[in-house]
Enzyme design. Structure first.
Site, PDB file in Angstrom:
ATOM      1  N   LEU A  50       0.863  -1.175   0.000  1.00 30.64           N
ATOM      2  CA  LEU A  50       0.000   0.000   0.000  1.00 30.64           C
ATOM      3  C   LEU A  50       0.903   1.229   0.000  1.00 30.64           C
ATOM      4  CD1 LEU A  50      -2.845  -0.700   2.614  1.00 30.64           C
ATOM      5  CD2 LEU A  50      -3.165  -0.153   0.210  1.00 30.64           C
ATOM      6  N   ASP A  51       0.499   2.280  -0.692  1.00 27.65           N
ATOM      7  CA  ASP A  51       1.270   3.525  -0.668  1.00 27.65           C
ATOM      8  C   ASP A  51       1.386   4.037   0.762  1.00 27.65           C
ATOM      9  OD1 ASP A  51       1.569   3.550  -3.418  1.00 27.65           O
ATOM     10  OD2 ASP A  51      -0.222   4.767  -3.754  1.00 27.65           O
ATOM     11  N   PRO A  52       2.476   4.749   1.081  1.00 28.77           N
ATOM     12  CA  PRO A  52       2.631   5.274   2.450  1.00 28.77           C
ATOM     13  C   PRO A  52       1.449   6.124   2.918  1.00 28.77           C
ATOM     14  CG  PRO A  52       4.709   5.430   1.290  1.00 28.77           C
ATOM     15  CD  PRO A  52       3.691   4.969   0.272  1.00 28.77           C
ATOM     16  N   ARG A 185      -4.255   5.741  -7.870  1.00 34.32           N
ATOM     17  CA  ARG A 185      -3.785   7.112  -8.116  1.00 34.32           C
ATOM     18  C   ARG A 185      -3.910   7.464  -9.590  1.00 34.32           C
ATOM     19  NH1 ARG A 185       1.678   7.384  -7.234  1.00 34.32           N
ATOM     20  NH2 ARG A 185       1.792   5.137  -6.825  1.00 34.32           N
TER      21      ARG A 185
END
EC number: 5.4.99.25
Length: 318
Positions: A50-52, A185
């Site tokens: 998962l993205d930060p 995104r």
């Protein structure tokens, strides 16, 4: 006299699956390291990052469960996200610098729905520069941080569900269920581009991975508060090694066949009188005492072929 160097804490054999609710602000690898340290586990891995800035479901595998993490990498994912219209950033999310602003971000709901319909089903998507995809051995985000933009080929992905949950200008709240390899995104940016105003993700939360849901996930603070142990001495919320395979059919082998299976031998279902009730494809295999031994494939020719085996306590114990 020098103080003696304290002995390193011995790592433990921890086996199972942890459903973690990852907080914002840390990478998936950092979350894994913290959970591994809490359990003092020898071996651990995650099932896709998962993205930060993102939060939500991050399944972590420990010990023998790491052998089955690939099954979740290929699974569909579900997210809830807020897309901020009218602002584009370098990263496509809140962590990047603003590169463009547009004031005209007021749309009718039917206009938004018309655009969303273009992104449902099989679509092609260009991966973002700020991603872990590698080029010449380096992740794309390293090039991006150095100010280098590379050509990326569009990839085929599938958006099974794209639901408008709320629209309060300038923000869209969406639920997305998609195939592996889909970048939310990039989806948010593409929706903004299609609306003619640009966009970035304000928030992103993963709520489902395959059949696993966020409902039974545990937070890092709760995990750290428990110190990796419950009153009974077991890791809290740690599911069994075969948990990721719950959707597979199962069969049990007697002691003789179990020994041959664990030695990697293929077994003829008809010759060994193994009842499979018409099962085909991948399955879970257990000893007759209920101990999980690994996965196998039931081939069209009626042969049970061992796939991934586990090395856990005596499967022949009564």
């Amino acid at each position: 006299m020098k103080n003696p160097v304290p002995a390193k804490k011995k790592r433990l054999d921890v086996h199972g699956v942890l459903l973690l609710d990852k907080p914002a602000g840390i990478s998936s690898n950092d979350a894994l390291i913290r959970a591994k340290r809490i359990f003092n586990a020898k071996k651990a891995g995650h099932t896709g990052t998962l993205d930060p800035f993102a939060t939500g479901l991050l399944p972590l595998c420990f010990g023998e469960a790491t052998k089955f993490s690939q099954d979740l990498l290929d699974a569909d994912k579900t997210y809830e996200t807020v897309v901020h219209l009218g602002i584009r950033t370098t990263t496509g999310d809140t962590e990047g610098e603003i590169v463009e602003r547009t004031d005209a971000v007021s749309f009718r709901t039917d206009e938004i729905e018309a655009v969303l319909s273009r992104f449902r089903g099989d679509i092609r998507q260009v991966p973002p520069m700020y991603s872990a995809l590698k080029r010449d051995g380096k992740p794309l985000y390293e090039y991006a941080r150095a100010g280098i933009e590379l050509e990326r080929e569009a990839r085929a992905v599938t958006v099974h569900e794209l639901t408008l949950l709320d629209y309060s200008a300038p923000c869209l709240a969406l639920r997305v269920r998609c195939s592996k390899g889909t970048y939310i995104r990039a989806l948010g940016e593409d929706i903004g581009q299609a609306l003619g105003c640009g966009a970035h993700l304000k928030s992103l939360r993963r709520t489902r991975v395959g059949f696993l849901t966020l409902d039974s996930a545990v937070s890092l603070p709760a995990l750290e508060e428990a110190g990796g142990k419950t009153a009974g001495g077991n890791p809290p919320s740690l599911e069994p090694v075969d948990y990721l395979l719950s959707s597979f059919p199962s069969l049990a082998l007697n002691a003789v066949l179990a020994k041959r299976f664990l030695n990697g031998q293929r077994l003829s279902l008809a010759k060994e009188n193994i009842g499979t009730a018409g099962m085909t494809g991948r399955c879970r295999v257990y000893a007759e005492n209920g101990v999980f031994m690994g996965t196998a494939e039931i081939r069209p020719d009626g042969v049970l072929a061992p796939e991934r085996l586990v090395a856990l306590p005596d499967v022949f114990a009564s």
